[in-house]
Design a protein around this motif. Structure first.
Motif, mmCIF file in Angstrom:
data_model
loop_
_atom_site.group_PDB
_atom_site.id
_atom_site.type_symbol
_atom_site.label_atom_id
_atom_site.label_comp_id
_atom_site.label_asym_id
_atom_site.label_seq_id
_atom_site.Cartn_x
_atom_site.Cartn_y
_atom_site.Cartn_z
ATOM 1 N N UNK A 92 -1.458 9.233 -6.906
ATOM 2 C CA UNK A 92 -2.613 9.195 -6.010
ATOM 3 C C UNK A 92 -3.200 10.581 -5.768
ATOM 4 N N UNK A 93 -2.422 11.634 -5.965
ATOM 5 C CA UNK A 93 -2.948 12.988 -5.781
ATOM 6 C C UNK A 93 -4.012 13.328 -6.802
ATOM 7 N N UNK A 94 -4.086 12.552 -7.889
ATOM 8 C CA UNK A 94 -5.009 12.878 -8.975
ATOM 9 C C UNK A 94 -6.006 11.764 -9.274
ATOM 10 N N UNK A 122 -9.780 22.301 3.854
ATOM 11 C CA UNK A 122 -10.558 23.315 3.166
ATOM 12 C C UNK A 122 -10.607 23.110 1.671
ATOM 13 N N UNK A 123 -9.642 22.374 1.137
ATOM 14 C CA UNK A 123 -9.620 22.026 -0.287
ATOM 15 C C UNK A 123 -9.761 20.520 -0.418
ATOM 16 N N UNK A 124 -10.742 20.084 -1.197
ATOM 17 C CA UNK A 124 -10.989 18.651 -1.343
ATOM 18 C C UNK A 124 -9.836 17.979 -2.075
ATOM 19 N N UNK A 125 -9.354 16.885 -1.498
ATOM 20 C CA UNK A 125 -8.191 16.188 -2.025
ATOM 21 C C UNK A 125 -8.553 14.769 -2.433
ATOM 22 N N UNK A 126 -7.629 14.138 -3.164
ATOM 23 C CA UNK A 126 -7.871 12.807 -3.704
ATOM 24 C C UNK A 126 -7.939 11.744 -2.607
ATOM 25 N N UNK A 127 -6.999 11.773 -1.671
ATOM 26 C CA UNK A 127 -6.983 10.849 -0.532
ATOM 27 C C UNK A 127 -7.047 9.379 -0.963
ATOM 28 N N UNK A 156 -14.870 12.981 -9.142
ATOM 29 C CA UNK A 156 -15.002 12.005 -10.219
ATOM 30 C C UNK A 156 -13.685 11.241 -10.354
ATOM 31 N N UNK A 157 -13.773 9.940 -10.594
ATOM 32 C CA UNK A 157 -12.572 9.146 -10.876
ATOM 33 C C UNK A 157 -12.001 9.586 -12.217
ATOM 34 N N UNK A 158 -10.687 9.770 -12.280
ATOM 35 C CA UNK A 158 -10.101 10.343 -13.485
ATOM 36 C C UNK A 158 -9.495 9.321 -14.441
ATOM 37 N N UNK A 159 -9.523 8.021 -14.092
ATOM 38 C CA UNK A 159 -8.825 7.061 -14.942
ATOM 39 C C UNK A 159 -9.469 6.903 -16.314
ATOM 40 N N UNK A 160 -10.782 7.175 -16.437
ATOM 41 C CA UNK A 160 -11.461 7.108 -17.733
ATOM 42 C C UNK A 160 -11.954 8.470 -18.200
ATOM 43 N N UNK A 161 -11.738 9.505 -17.394
ATOM 44 C CA UNK A 161 -12.268 10.826 -17.705
ATOM 45 C C UNK A 161 -11.499 11.462 -18.864
ATOM 46 N N UNK A 162 -12.225 11.805 -19.919
ATOM 47 C CA UNK A 162 -11.601 12.475 -21.076
ATOM 48 C C UNK A 162 -11.958 13.951 -21.154
ATOM 49 N N UNK A 179 0.868 -1.180 0.000
ATOM 50 C CA UNK A 179 0.000 0.000 0.000
ATOM 51 C C UNK A 179 0.903 1.228 0.000
ATOM 52 N N UNK A 180 0.689 2.138 -0.968
ATOM 53 C CA UNK A 180 1.564 3.302 -1.040
ATOM 54 C C UNK A 180 0.850 4.475 -1.702
ATOM 55 N N UNK A 181 1.447 5.656 -1.557
ATOM 56 C CA UNK A 181 0.956 6.864 -2.205
ATOM 57 C C UNK A 181 2.018 7.374 -3.173
ATOM 58 N N UNK A 182 1.620 8.292 -4.027
ATOM 59 C CA UNK A 182 2.547 8.842 -5.008
ATOM 60 C C UNK A 182 2.378 8.180 -6.359
ATOM 61 N N UNK A 183 3.473 8.030 -7.070
ATOM 62 C CA UNK A 183 3.446 7.450 -8.408
ATOM 63 C C UNK A 183 3.228 5.944 -8.347
ATOM 64 N N UNK A 184 2.435 5.437 -9.273
ATOM 65 C CA UNK A 184 2.082 4.016 -9.295
ATOM 66 C C UNK A 184 3.306 3.128 -9.447
ATOM 67 N N UNK A 185 4.276 3.575 -10.219
ATOM 68 C CA UNK A 185 5.439 2.735 -10.527
ATOM 69 C C UNK A 185 6.660 3.084 -9.684
ATOM 70 N N UNK A 186 7.032 4.341 -9.698
ATOM 71 C CA UNK A 186 8.312 4.717 -9.096
ATOM 72 C C UNK A 186 8.278 4.766 -7.573
#
Length: 351
Positions: free
Chosen positions: A160-162, A54-59, A124-130, A10-17
């Motif tokens: 994960x931030x996005x 105060x600002x909604x984040x991805x979490x 909204x989930x962004x993995x399919x969002x165009x 389980x981790x945050x940040x970039x999926x690969x690196x």
């Protein structure tokens, strides 16, 4: 099957690196009748931290598991790793095991209520969002919706931030009546925005972690009351000194005292179709209320707080533990009352 070993990452940040070099948790499960299973969600959830300032984040987090299995005859093997996106959500009992939410917009209804000329953020989930379109109502001949802002060419990012994007309902002072979300596969999804006229109580903004793991905003338009609840520890002390005592000293003395801000909030009038919002809020473990200085009232703002601070974001816990679901048939007009307490002591105990 004798048993399985599961390497859970389980981790945050970039999926690969940013993937850790060793498992976050190692699990083992002995098979019964040749079948073995492990619920990884509770372990992964412990490593998800939802924050809101105060600002909604991805979490979100990335989750990867890999199963190593061993048969009773000593044969062993390793299955291919499986990668998942982790959000701190939940499903309902009737939805069954490993329920997969069929939509990309992370709210449980397609309507949002807010004050006129107010912007709201839609998760909204962004993995399919165009792309997406902010649209206004068109009246008269050819009635429908017309886009005044169109965003295209969005591609997924592997950070994960996005993972969860929050799309604004306004642009350059124009407020959308509908947002159309477009995806690389599947049908578009729509969110309709209903605007309330100004009223004597104004608007109170609530934010809560909904059942999809996103921070959802809900606005309320009814009466808002603030009070103080206190608790204390007392002891009875001996006042005698040399056979005498001072009658102005406290015999029943307070050892420790503190308090909490209490808030009672009325939602204002809502539609029956919007009941799901408040059901999710009742079940949420993290809620915040944004309240302005005037509504919070005199007596709560110390001189140490800058006069320039006009709004306060207060983490709260909901203490209302019952909610009677209202309907048009039984109740005609639908309004709810909820009680909250601040999730911090009034006297600062953080040293």
């Amino acid at each position: 099957m004798d048993y399985i070993l599961v390497d859970l990452y389980v981790w945050t940040g970039d999926l690969t690196t940013d993937k850790p070099s060793s498992p976050s948790i190692e699990l083992r499960s002995t098979a019964f009748d040749g079948v073995s299973s492990i619920d990884i969600s509770e372990f992964a959830r412990d490593l998800v931290e939802v924050v809101f300032s105060g600002t909604q984040e991805s979490n979100a987090v990335w989750v990867e598991y890999q199963i190593n299995w061993v048969d009773k005859d000593g044969t062993s093997g390793t299955d291919s790793a499986v990668q998942l996106t982790g959000l701190d959500g939940f499903s309902y009992f009737e939805e069954g095991i490993n329920f997969q939410y069929p939509f990309n917009v992370l709210i449980g209804q397609d309507r949002i209520r807010t004050l006129e000329d107010t912007t709201i953020q839609v998760p909204v989930l962004q993995d399919l969002l165009t792309g997406y379109e902010l649209q206004s109502k068109v009246y008269g001949v050819g009635a429908g919706y017309s886009s005044f802002r169109t965003v295209t060419g969005l591609t997924p990012t592997e950070d994960t931030d996005s993972v969860v994007e929050y799309v604004s309902s306004s642009f350059s002072g124009t407020y959308a009546d509908r947002i159309k979300f477009n995806f690389s596969s599947g049908d578009p999804e729509y969110v309709y925005i209903d605007y309330q006229e100004c009223n004597r109580y104004g608007v109170q903004e609530l934010f809560f972690v909904n059942r999809y793991g996103a921070i959802q905003e809900v606005n309320t338009f009814g009466r808002f009351d603030v009070s103080l609840s206190t608790e204390e520890e007392k002891y009875k002390r001996n006042l005698l000194v040399g056979g005498n005592y001072n009658s102005t000293r406290h015999q029943h003395s307070t050892l420790m005292k503190n308090g909490k801000i209490m808030m009672t909030l009325n939602t204002g009038w809502y539609l029956e179709e919007e009941n799901a919002i408040f059901v999710e809020m009742m079940l949420s473990e993290q809620i915040w209320i944004r309240v302005d200085r005037e509504t919070l009232g005199s007596g709560w703002i110390s001189r140490g707080i800058s006069a320039l601070t006009n709004t306060f974001l207060i983490p709260v816990n909901i203490i209302s533990n019952e909610m009677q679901i209202k309907t048009r048939l039984n109740d005609k007009m639908i309004n709810y009352t909820f009680e909250f307490e601040a999730a911090a002591d009034r006297i600062n105990t953080v040293r």
